[in-house]
Design a protein around this motif. Structure first.
Motif, PDB file in Angstrom:
ATOM      1  N   ALA A 102      -0.145  12.143  -7.950  1.00 39.18           N
ATOM      2  CA  ALA A 102      -0.493  10.764  -8.283  1.00 39.18           C
ATOM      3  C   ALA A 102      -0.737  10.765  -9.786  1.00 39.18           C
ATOM      4  O   ALA A 102      -1.522  11.570 -10.290  1.00 39.18           O
ATOM      5  N   ALA A 137      -8.076   6.424  -4.154  1.00 37.09           N
ATOM      6  CA  ALA A 137      -7.782   5.476  -3.074  1.00 37.09           C
ATOM      7  C   ALA A 137      -6.591   4.569  -3.388  1.00 37.09           C
ATOM      8  O   ALA A 137      -5.950   4.050  -2.470  1.00 37.09           O
ATOM      9  N   ALA A 138      -6.283   4.376  -4.649  1.00 37.18           N
ATOM     10  CA  ALA A 138      -5.236   3.418  -5.047  1.00 37.18           C
ATOM     11  C   ALA A 138      -3.826   3.999  -4.999  1.00 37.18           C
ATOM     12  O   ALA A 138      -2.857   3.242  -5.084  1.00 37.18           O
ATOM     13  N   GLN A 139      -3.686   5.302  -4.843  1.00 40.47           N
ATOM     14  CA  GLN A 139      -2.349   5.904  -4.902  1.00 40.47           C
ATOM     15  C   GLN A 139      -1.474   5.437  -3.736  1.00 40.47           C
ATOM     16  O   GLN A 139      -1.904   5.385  -2.592  1.00 40.47           O
ATOM     17  N   GLN A 140      -0.240   5.055  -4.078  1.00 39.45           N
ATOM     18  CA  GLN A 140       0.751   4.640  -3.084  1.00 39.45           C
ATOM     19  C   GLN A 140       2.097   5.229  -3.472  1.00 39.45           C
ATOM     20  O   GLN A 140       2.510   5.137  -4.631  1.00 39.45           O
ATOM     21  N   GLU A 141       2.765   5.808  -2.514  1.00 32.31           N
ATOM     22  CA  GLU A 141       4.065   6.439  -2.758  1.00 32.31           C
ATOM     23  C   GLU A 141       5.080   5.438  -3.301  1.00 32.31           C
ATOM     24  O   GLU A 141       5.337   4.405  -2.678  1.00 32.31           O
ATOM     25  N   ILE A 169       0.851   5.648  -9.882  1.00 33.94           N
ATOM     26  CA  ILE A 169       1.947   5.798  -8.913  1.00 33.94           C
ATOM     27  C   ILE A 169       1.883   7.188  -8.299  1.00 33.94           C
ATOM     28  O   ILE A 169       1.512   8.155  -8.966  1.00 33.94           O
ATOM     29  N   LYS A 170       2.245   7.266  -7.026  1.00 35.92           N
ATOM     30  CA  LYS A 170       2.335   8.556  -6.334  1.00 35.92           C
ATOM     31  C   LYS A 170       3.812   8.892  -6.191  1.00 35.92           C
ATOM     32  O   LYS A 170       4.603   8.076  -5.712  1.00 35.92           O
ATOM     33  N   THR A 183       0.458   0.763  -8.634  1.00 37.54           N
ATOM     34  CA  THR A 183      -0.740  -0.041  -8.369  1.00 37.54           C
ATOM     35  C   THR A 183      -1.576  -0.054  -9.638  1.00 37.54           C
ATOM     36  O   THR A 183      -1.319   0.706 -10.578  1.00 37.54           O
ATOM     37  N   THR A 194       5.105   3.173  -5.464  1.00 39.01           N
ATOM     38  CA  THR A 194       4.686   1.827  -5.861  1.00 39.01           C
ATOM     39  C   THR A 194       3.622   1.930  -6.939  1.00 39.01           C
ATOM     40  O   THR A 194       2.640   2.657  -6.779  1.00 39.01           O
ATOM     41  N   SER A 251      -2.161  14.660  -5.018  1.00 43.95           N
ATOM     42  CA  SER A 251      -2.355  13.468  -4.185  1.00 43.95           C
ATOM     43  C   SER A 251      -3.151  13.747  -2.918  1.00 43.95           C
ATOM     44  O   SER A 251      -3.711  12.815  -2.336  1.00 43.95           O
ATOM     45  N   LYS A 252      -3.233  14.995  -2.486  1.00 41.38           N
ATOM     46  CA  LYS A 252      -4.009  15.320  -1.281  1.00 41.38           C
ATOM     47  C   LYS A 252      -5.389  15.886  -1.613  1.00 41.38           C
ATOM     48  O   LYS A 252      -6.385  15.473  -1.049  1.00 41.38           O
TER      49      LYS A 252
END
Length: 151
Positions: free
Chosen positions: A144, A108-112, A138-139, A116, A114, A73-74
């Protein structure tokens, strides 16, 4: 009259059967969503074990054209993908056939915690013409992960 009804039914079945068979050839939105939900739970239970399962063809995370892929994710490096040549490469370098920045959209779409969605066009397995595809992403912790299906 019965003969016409039987003939009409036979024609209807003959027309509908190839559609039903070909639809089962590919995963559905509901199946992709269920797989990403299962992947998130598996990641929460242990990242290393989850990635090993995602990378293993017999790990329970591949079904027809559905599969889990993950990236750091990073840093963006693929950590799980059926195409072993992609593991270690940067997701942000992926492009759609027309050159659109698919990997940058995914990153850019990754969210902890959640789910997407990312929509794009990509060839089906064995094909070369891009068709609409959607990925659930999902992250979870440092990963991710996504599962995409063809629309």
């Amino acid at each position: 009259m019965t003969r016409r009804l039987v003939s009409a039914l036979a024609i209807a079945v003959a027309v509908a059967l190839p559609t039903a068979v070909s639809a089962a050839e590919f995963g559905t939105a509901a199946e992709a969503k269920a797989m990403i939900d299962k992947a998130a739970v598996t990641l929460k239970d242990g990242e290393a074990a989850a990635l090993a399962k995602f990378n293993d063809a017999a790990g329970g995370f591949r079904d027809r054209d559905l599969y889990v892929f993950c990236f750091d994710s990073k840093g963006g490096a693929f950590t799980a993908h059926p195409n072993k040549a992609l593991v270690g490469s940067d997701v942000r370098n992926l492009k759609e056939k027309d050159g659109s920045p698919l990997g940058e959209k995914l990153f850019a779409a990754q969210q902890e915690g959640t789910v997407t969605t990312v929509q794009y066009k990509f060839p089906r397995p064995g094909g070369s013409d891009p068709v609409p595809k959607e990925t659930y992403l999902i992250k979870v912790g440092g990963q991710a992960c996504g599962v995409g299906y063809y629309k």
